[in-house]
Structure formats: C-alpha cells, structure tokens
Design a protein around this motif. Structure first.
Motif, PDB file in Angstrom:
ATOM      1  N   ILE A 160       6.361   5.041   0.722  1.00 10.17           N
ATOM      2  CA  ILE A 160       7.017   5.995   1.624  1.00 10.17           C
ATOM      3  C   ILE A 160       8.219   5.308   2.284  1.00 10.17           C
ATOM      4  O   ILE A 160       9.320   5.866   2.335  1.00 10.17           O
TER       5      ILE A 160
ATOM      6  N   GLY B 184      -0.882  16.631   0.495  1.00 12.99           N
ATOM      7  CA  GLY B 184      -2.279  16.766   0.920  1.00 12.99           C
ATOM      8  C   GLY B 184      -2.513  15.897   2.146  1.00 12.99           C
ATOM      9  O   GLY B 184      -2.349  14.688   2.078  1.00 12.99           O
TER      10      GLY B 184
ATOM     11  N   GLN C 169      -5.410   3.937  -4.220  1.00 12.14           N
ATOM     12  CA  GLN C 169      -6.821   3.804  -3.824  1.00 12.14           C
ATOM     13  C   GLN C 169      -7.489   5.139  -3.549  1.00 12.14           C
ATOM     14  O   GLN C 169      -8.596   5.177  -3.062  1.00 12.14           O
TER      15      GLN C 169
ATOM     16  N   ASP D 144       5.080  13.129   0.139  1.00 10.42           N
ATOM     17  CA  ASP D 144       3.946  12.199   0.161  1.00 10.42           C
ATOM     18  C   ASP D 144       2.788  12.876  -0.567  1.00 10.42           C
ATOM     19  O   ASP D 144       2.151  13.787  -0.027  1.00 10.42           O
TER      20      ASP D 144
ATOM     21  N   THR E  61       0.850  -1.191   0.000  1.00 11.46           N
ATOM     22  CA  THR E  61       0.000   0.000   0.000  1.00 11.46           C
ATOM     23  C   THR E  61       0.890   1.247   0.000  1.00 11.46           C
ATOM     24  O   THR E  61       2.126   1.146   0.047  1.00 11.46           O
TER      25      THR E  61
ATOM     26  N   ALA F   1      -2.449  11.218  -1.505  1.00 14.03           N
ATOM     27  CA  ALA F   1      -3.870  11.546  -1.599  1.00 14.03           C
ATOM     28  C   ALA F   1      -4.172  12.520  -2.729  1.00 14.03           C
ATOM     29  O   ALA F   1      -5.331  12.712  -3.071  1.00 14.03           O
TER      30      ALA F   1
ATOM     31  N   THR G 220      -4.774  14.116   4.316  1.00 11.95           N
ATOM     32  CA  THR G 220      -6.154  13.618   4.357  1.00 11.95           C
ATOM     33  C   THR G 220      -6.736  13.679   5.764  1.00 11.95           C
ATOM     34  O   THR G 220      -7.946  13.731   5.921  1.00 11.95           O
TER      35      THR G 220
ATOM     36  N   PHE H 117      -0.236  12.291   8.763  1.00  9.72           N
ATOM     37  CA  PHE H 117       0.727  11.637   7.879  1.00  9.72           C
ATOM     38  C   PHE H 117       2.120  12.261   7.952  1.00  9.72           C
ATOM     39  O   PHE H 117       3.104  11.617   7.619  1.00  9.72           O
TER      40      PHE H 117
HETATM   41  C1  LIG Z   1      -3.840   7.214   2.733  1.00  7.35           C
HETATM   42  C2  LIG Z   1      -2.600   7.939   2.970  1.00  7.35           C
HETATM   43  C3  LIG Z   1      -1.391   7.278   3.295  1.00  7.35           C
HETATM   44  C4  LIG Z   1      -1.283   5.803   3.616  1.00  7.35           C
HETATM   45  O1  LIG Z   1      -1.723   4.986   2.639  1.00  7.35           O
HETATM   46  P1  LIG Z   1      -1.868   3.403   2.765  1.00  7.35           P
HETATM   47  O2  LIG Z   1      -2.211   3.030   1.356  1.00  7.35           O
HETATM   48  O3  LIG Z   1      -2.980   3.154   3.713  1.00  7.35           O
HETATM   49  O4  LIG Z   1      -0.583   2.821   3.182  1.00  7.35           O
HETATM   50  C5  LIG Z   1      -0.251   8.055   3.413  1.00  7.35           C
HETATM   51  N1  LIG Z   1      -0.290   9.385   3.249  1.00  7.35           N
HETATM   52  C6  LIG Z   1      -1.423  10.053   2.971  1.00  7.35           C
HETATM   53  C7  LIG Z   1      -1.384  11.538   2.811  1.00  7.35           C
HETATM   54  C8  LIG Z   1      -2.612   9.360   2.814  1.00  7.35           C
HETATM   55  O5  LIG Z   1      -3.741  10.022   2.550  1.00  7.35           O
END
Ligand SMILES: *Cc1c(COP(=O)(O)O)cnc(C)c1O
Length: 414
Positions: free
Chosen positions: A75, A145, A197, A172, A70, A175, A147, A97
């Motif tokens: 990261i 961003g 996702q 990162d 994921t 999102a 989340t 995050f």
């Molecule tokens: C969702 C998210 C993650 C983590 O993602 P996973 O797919 O659950 O490992 C990391 N950083 C941000 C900004 C996110 O929105």
C-alpha cells in the motif's frame, strides 16, 4: 550461559482474518537452498511469479510483482509512488483499513478528502461516483474487503468514473485476493494491492501488487536512478522525486524488468513461498477456489445462526471470507478467545477501534478454509460459550453445518 529451547510452535487451527494456516507445500518450498538474486534460475522464478500473479489479479498488466514487506508495504509503495505532495486523494472509509489509506496518503503530502460510512455497511457506488465528479481528485484510494468489519465494497461504475475524470483508482484487495474475485481489468482498477497471509495462505512478508500504464506514466515522470547506479548524462525527473527509495515503483520495476537494475536483494525464501502459493491457487482454479470459500462460509454461518448467535454487519455486503459475530451481552469476549486457544488450539480474532470488545471475527481463508476447521470451531465455540454460561441453543450448530455439508452439490447456493 543461558540456553534456549528448540523452536516448537504449536499446531494451531487458525480461523482469523490472517495470518492463516499455510499449505505444507509452501512450507517445504521455504526450505530450499538460496539462489543468488541475478542467477538466471532465480530470475526465471521471478518471471513465473509475475505471470501467475497476472492470472490471480485477473489482468493483462505488465507490472505484477511483490513488494518485500507485509501488505501495508505494498500500500505504501503504490501510494508514495503515485501521490505527489499536494495531490488531492479521495478516500471512502468504511472501516479500519480505509483509515490506514488516509494515514499513509497524509504522510505522502496529499490533500485528503474523506467520505465516511458507518462501520458494518458499505457505500452505494453512486455516492462515490458523485464525490469523484464533485472533488475531481488525482487519486481515489479504497478498500475492497474490510477485514475489520467483514464488509465488501462493490465497484460498479467507480472505475469508469475515474477514467472520465482522469483519476487513478487504487484498491486495497489485501484480504480478498485469492478468496474472492478481484477483477482488476474488468473493473478498471489502476493499481491493486494483495496480501499473502490471508486468502493466498503464504506467510506474511510480501505484498503482491499490480498496476497499469496510467499508473506507470505517473511513476515514470517521477523516476530517478539511484545515485550510485547512474550513468553520465542521466536526465532529472519531470515530477517530484518519490520520497521513499525502498518503495519507489520506478526503481522497483527496473529490477523486475529484463534490465534487472539492482535495487534491494529480493527475499529469496519468500519468493519461493509466494510462487508455490500461487501455483496452488491456479491448480485449484480461481472459480473453484472462490466457490470453496463461499461454501465453508455458508456452513459456518448456518452453524452460528443455529446456535442463536447474531452476526454483525449488513448481510448484503458480507465478505465471504470473514464472519463477524456480536459478542452476547455480558460476555467477556477475550476470555472466550483465550479458552478457545488454550483448550482447543483454535484462534479467532477480536476487532479494533469502535468495535473493540463488540465482535469476534472468524476467518475462512485459503488453507484454513475447510470443513474440518469449520466443524472444529463451531463445536469448540459452543462448548466455550456454555462454559461461560451463555444462553445458546446447545447441540444445534454442528447439526446445521453437517446438514449443510450433506446437501447435494446442485442444491448448494454457490
Ligand atoms: C491485513 C490487512 C492489511 C494489512 O496487512 P499487513 O500484512 O498486516 O501489513 C491491509 N488491508 C487489509 C484490508 C487487511 O485485511
């Protein structure tokens, strides 16, 4: 013997900040037959995926490929491959995050320097630039961003400051990628991690990344060849070996290069899914896609405000793909979410840490970001809030959103 029922997941309206609904084209791509990982037909698909990722990351970088796992696997891969134990890493935090970047950097043996901002706001880029000059870190790691708070960080001048001080800028953009413009080259980002996702609308399970020659230089200094694949006379690395085998970018890039040096077995079905998801993004067009995200966000916000709800966070740095709502006083946020799910098949999110029980978060991401979903969530939320005895302006939300959608294209803000 116990018998298990056929799998039959409900058809949900998913309005969270991920995972979101997936285009049926992507689901279909996931049902195709398996190819071997060195089959030229499959390696051609790998190469096309890299090409499309370059467009989506808005970069000319050679290295643009997915990590299997994921988003946080992307990261971890970037951080564990770039942070040598003892390196100084500057992390500006404005939500959950950012804290994750600290946690992973510490596990990689970094000396972490933290800058903190109240949740619900972002940094003035000058503040970060000043800290870069003061601290002279080897790496600056930050979130585009958040989340968790629905806020988006501007990057003005941060990339150039990292070049001046010879720091690597790692971002990162999990999102935002595919929903909001992420300009890897123009902003001088050295490594960027995306997510599947969220706005790309592919199931979770891969993390597309990109990085430039500055990152590659560090990776190559630390590069080793796996013990069982080494030929005689292979030189030892100059830097400290990367602590992870699975996430070693030096080994991964050999696998994604014409050398095809074996590493893990590429996740065949996920690669089909990512390739189809990227094809959909590019067929829609990046600019059109960003405009679509803004349009439905605006309709949603118009409806929520007409209902009398108040939004959380500084509006100047609001993420177009996540809208945070303050849970009205005395309302059980979880009871509202449960009724939305059980009676309407709609999922919205809560939040974490200091915001737990304080806000709801509604995502307008990728395939889930459409007029039907926005109208459904507004109608259902109004009904559920009335059911819970909340004092809202009934009958206004859908009319405000419909009025927004009825405006002519030239009147639209985006
Ligand atoms: C969702 C998210 C993650 C983590 O993602 P996973 O797919 O659950 O490992 C990391 N950083 C941000 C900004 C996110 O929105």
């Amino acid at each position: 013997m116990k018998s298990y029922k056929d799998l039959s997941p409900s058809l949900r309206t998913i309005m969270t900040p991920g995972p979101v609904e997936v285009d049926p084209r992507v689901l279909r791509a996931m049902s195709y037959p398996i190819l071997g990982q060195f089959d030229p037909e499959f390696t051609a698909l790998m190469n096309e995926t890299m090409e499309m990722l370059r467009d989506v990351f808005q970069t000319k970088n050679q290295w643009c490929y997915p990590i299997d796992g994921t988003s946080r696997s992307g990261i971890e891969a970037v951080l564990v491959s770039t942070i040598e134990p003892g390196d100084k890493v500057l992390v500006p935090i404005y939500g959950r995050f950012g804290n994750l970047l600290v946690e992973i950097s510490e596990r990689c043996g970094a000396e972490v320097v933290i800058l903190e901002r109240d949740w619900g706001s972002v940094f003035d880029p000058e503040e970060i630039i000043e800290a870069i000059h003061r601290e002279k870190p080897q790496i600056v790691a930050m979130v585009h961003g958040e989340t968790s708070t629905g806020c988006i960080q501007p990057f003005d001048g941060i990339g150039p400051a990292c070049r001046e001080t010879d720091a690597l800028l790692i971002v990162d953009a999990v999102a935002t990628i595919g929903g909001v413009s992420v300009q890897t080259d123009a902003w001088q980002l050295d490594a960027v991690i995306g997510g599947t996702q969220k706005c790309l609308s592919v199931p979770s399970g891969m993390a597309p990344i990109t990085y430039n020659e500055r990152v590659e230089a560090k990776v190559l200094r630390r590069k080793t060849i796996e013990r069982g694949l080494r030929e005689k006379g292979t030189a030892a690395p100059l830097g400290k070996t990367v602590a992870s085998n699975y996430f070693d970018l030096g080994q991964l890039q050999d696998y994604w290069s014409p050398k095809r040096l074996n590493h893990h077995t590429e996740a065949t079905t996920m690669l089909y899914a990512l390739r189809e998801g990227l094809r959909i993004v590019l067929q829609e067009g990046l600019e059109e896609r960003f405009a679509r995200h803004k349009r439905h966000e605006a309709a949603l916000v118009a409806g929520l405000c007409a209902m009398g709800l108040s939004l959380y966070g500084d509006p100047d740095c609001k993420m177009p793909v996540v809208t945070c709502i303050r849970i009205p006083n005395g309302v059980d946020g979880e009871s509202v979410r449960a009724m939305l799910l059980n009676s309407f098949g709609i999922e919205i999110a809560s939040s974490f840490g200091p915001l737990k029980g304080q806000i709801w978060r509604i995502g307008t991401m990728g395939f889930s970001c459409n007029q039907k979903n926005v109208l459904h969530v507004l109608g259902a939320l109004e009904a559920v809030l009335l059911w819970h005895g909340v004092d809202i302006s009934a009958g206004k939300a859908l009319q405000a959103a419909l009025a927004f959608y009825a405006r002519k294209e030239e009147d639209l803000p985006c």
